[in-house]
Design a protein around this motif. Structure first.
Motif: not given
Length: 319
Positions: A165, A183, A186-187, A190, A210-211, A214-215, A217-218, A221
């Motif tokens: 996270t 962000h 969302f975090e 999640l 998923i965790l 997503s970590s 991908l963010i 970004y």
């Protein structure tokens, strides 16, 4: 606790089920070598198991039965040697990596407390702390009760969640990116979902993926959006993260398609997974100090130059 009967006779008791009018005593099966039983060929054996769990007696349902599946395992004689070697190797790796991460934690927290205005040093110290707390396996070194062992497993899983996270926040803050409200929301959502799934054993593996995804991908970004400002010390964090993500992907793909890979390869891979990103953070901190010192020296020279110019100006006016 359990009693194992073979052909109607008690073979061995693991703990005490309380069936003989004595107090119940739990048995922690983890890190224990199996009990040997000589087997004759061409002979049938009837095995019966009396299992008792008075600690979690109201939670023995379908969702939790998978957690009890390794309490009774029938193995071949070679299993003892393999299990002993594997556990010893894991304990050595765990101890070595834990000592390394602990040294980094002490260093990062010491640096932060001397520079409390630097938020990036705070998130770096937290990130490495979460890695250590999610990795260290205290039950490997102490004979603990089943309940205490489960407690440490829950603690480790919780910090595993916190580690993935905080990674995007660490990358964003180091790259001087503003952390958006989306962000944060969302975090937070999640984090709650993954925590609930862990407590209920409901799609734990799916939400864990998923965790982690997503970590990643963010973080990517933030790296892409700040690509023009990535230079000097920041490259250490970016490269450390990219290597960590790449190695993680390769490692899990191999585990999926090659489940029979050796324990040596698994543990060496774990060492890389656990140390690549912290090493990148260490390099970043050292380079950041070097760059900061360089800027301070340049400013000091400018101030000294201005001071000398003023002195010369005063001398010329006095003349």
């Amino acid at each position: 606790a359990s009693d194992v009967y073979i052909n109607g006779k008690l073979f061995h008791s693991f703990g005490n089920t309380g069936s003989n009018n004595t107090p119940f005593k739990e048995y922690n099966v983890r890190n224990k070598l199996p009990i040997l039983f000589p087997v004759n060929t061409n002979k049938e054996y009837l095995i019966a198991i009396h299992f008792s769990d008075k600690i979690n007696q109201y939670n023995f349902d379908k969702k939790l039965r998978s957690a009890y599946s390794d309490l009774i395992i029938i193995t071949s004689p070679i299993f003892s040697t393999q299990y002993y070697d594997s556990t010893r190797m894991l304990a050595n790796v765990n101890l070595g990596v834990s000592v390394f991460l602990l040294a980094l934690i002490l260093l990062f927290w010491l640096i932060y407390f001397q520079n409390k205005k630097e938020n990036h040093l705070l998130v770096i110290a937290l990130t490495v702390s979460f890695i250590l707390l999610s990795w260290v396996r205290i039950p490997l070194f102490f004979d603990l009760s089943f309940a205490v062992t489960n407690f440490f497993e829950i603690i480790g899983a919780s910090f595993f969640i916190l580690y993935f996270t905080i990674i995007p926040f660490t990358v964003g803050i180091i790259l001087s990116k503003k952390i958006s409200k989306i962000h944060w929301i969302f975090e937070s959502i999640l984090l709650v979902i993954v925590a609930i799934s862990k407590m209920t054993n409901f799609y734990t593996s799916t939400f864990r993926i998923i965790l982690m995804g997503s970590s990643a991908l963010i973080s990517i970004y933030y790296i892409i959006s700040a690509r023009k400002s990535i230079k000097g010390a920041r490259w250490a964090v970016v490269l450390g993260l990219i290597l960590n993500l790449s190695f993680t992907l390769v490692f899990f793909v191999l585990l999926e398609f090659q489940p029979s890979i050796s324990n040596t390869f698994r543990y060496i891979s774990l060492v890389f997974l656990l140390t690549i990103f912290p090493i990148g953070l260490l390099v970043y901190v050292s380079m950041w100090f070097k760059e900061t010192r360089k800027v301070v020296e340049q400013n000091a020279r400018k101030i000294l130059q201005i001071t000398e110019e003023k002195k010369e100006l005063l001398k010329s006016q006095n003349i």
